[in-house]
Write an enzyme that holds these catalytic residues in place. Sequence first.
Site, PDB file in Angstrom:
ATOM      1  CG  HIS A 139      -1.448   0.933   5.444  1.00 30.17           C
ATOM      2  ND1 HIS A 139      -2.177   1.920   4.820  1.00 30.17           N
ATOM      3  CD2 HIS A 139      -0.376   1.561   5.994  1.00 30.17           C
ATOM      4  CE1 HIS A 139      -1.571   3.080   4.971  1.00 30.17           C
ATOM      5  NE2 HIS A 139      -0.476   2.892   5.681  1.00 30.17           N
ATOM      6  NE  ARG A 140      -2.576   5.211   7.331  1.00 21.52           N
ATOM      7  CZ  ARG A 140      -2.613   6.283   6.565  1.00 21.52           C
ATOM      8  NH1 ARG A 140      -3.785   6.812   6.236  1.00 21.52           N
ATOM      9  NH2 ARG A 140      -1.502   6.831   6.108  1.00 21.52           N
ATOM     10  CD  GLU A 178       0.892   1.398   9.576  1.00 22.05           C
ATOM     11  OE1 GLU A 178       1.556   2.451   9.671  1.00 22.05           O
ATOM     12  OE2 GLU A 178      -0.318   1.383   9.227  1.00 22.05           O
ATOM     13  CG  ASP A 201      -0.446   5.963  11.387  1.00 22.71           C
ATOM     14  OD1 ASP A 201       0.718   5.921  10.965  1.00 22.71           O
ATOM     15  OD2 ASP A 201      -1.446   5.713  10.686  1.00 22.71           O
ATOM     16  CG  HIS A 238      -2.040   9.195   9.104  1.00 19.80           C
ATOM     17  ND1 HIS A 238      -1.983  10.385   8.395  1.00 19.80           N
ATOM     18  CD2 HIS A 238      -1.017   8.429   8.634  1.00 19.80           C
ATOM     19  CE1 HIS A 238      -0.970  10.347   7.553  1.00 19.80           C
ATOM     20  NE2 HIS A 238      -0.363   9.171   7.669  1.00 19.80           N
ATOM     21  CD  GLU A 259       4.032   5.655  10.086  1.00 13.31           C
ATOM     22  OE1 GLU A 259       4.309   6.790   9.651  1.00 13.31           O
ATOM     23  OE2 GLU A 259       3.418   4.798   9.424  1.00 13.31           O
ATOM     24  CE  LYS A 315       2.210   8.960  10.016  1.00 18.62           C
ATOM     25  NZ  LYS A 315       2.880   9.584   8.871  1.00 18.62           N
ATOM     26  CG  ASP A 375      -4.852   0.897   2.294  1.00 17.39           C
ATOM     27  OD1 ASP A 375      -4.164   1.022   3.326  1.00 17.39           O
ATOM     28  OD2 ASP A 375      -4.856   1.744   1.364  1.00 17.39           O
TER      29      ASP A 375
END
Length: 258
Positions: free
Chosen positions: A20-21, A47, A49, A62, A122, A124, A243
């Site tokens: 995640h990120r 992943e 943003d 983000h 993702e 944003k 994370d």
Amino acid sequence: MPTDPPRPARPARLPRLVAHRGASGSAPENTLAAFRRAGALGASWVEFDVTLLGDGTPVIFHDATLDRTTDRTGPLNAIGRADLATIDAGLRFGPAFAGERIPTLAETLALLRDAGLSANIELKPHGASVETAAAVADALAGMAVPLPGITVSSFDHRSLAAFREHAPSVPVAPLFETPAPGWRETAAALRAEAVHVGRNAADAALVAAAHAAGLALRCYTVNDRAEAARRAAAAGGDAIFTDYPERFLGDPYWGASP
């Protein structure tokens, strides 16, 4: 006679675990350092943003403001690409990451290609729903060597619908903290291949409903292996976003290939 639009492709390598990120528990989120760290730990997917600067440049970030993760303050849409070299996106995380920059989408796609990583992107939009969708679709279409599997997700379902218009064959997944009535209709309208939900919403009934609708169910953000991951696994979820990929890569379920 009109023809149906292309069916979205399944990702080439659908993992059970997505960083995640990037590996954002041990490197500054949404930076090239976090993506390199995820790959070094053994994650195959990350992943991140995507949002737009004031000049329309798509970047990996983000928030709508610079305040939380950089050494600057103010709205992200008040800066342009030329400003990126003057903004530190790593120092707040730790001195070892001083000088880390906000990466552009083009830089990130190039790194993922060279590292053999795939991604959940993702959207944003922060108010620029259609523009963000178009920028991401154009960047993916412009890759000389496409990445081996991409999924695009968003809480902004208008942006996701716009992306679907620009890139009808790329898999998409609407995001929900907790799916409200009508979530299946939303997924169907988008011709989604998955739904992504908050980990507390991923119970057995929701997983069964998603699977009955032909959808994968992935939950975020799972960081506690001893409790949250066990609950998600018991529900039968297809993947988790974390994370801390290092906590799960050795797990017999989440760390294994599906």
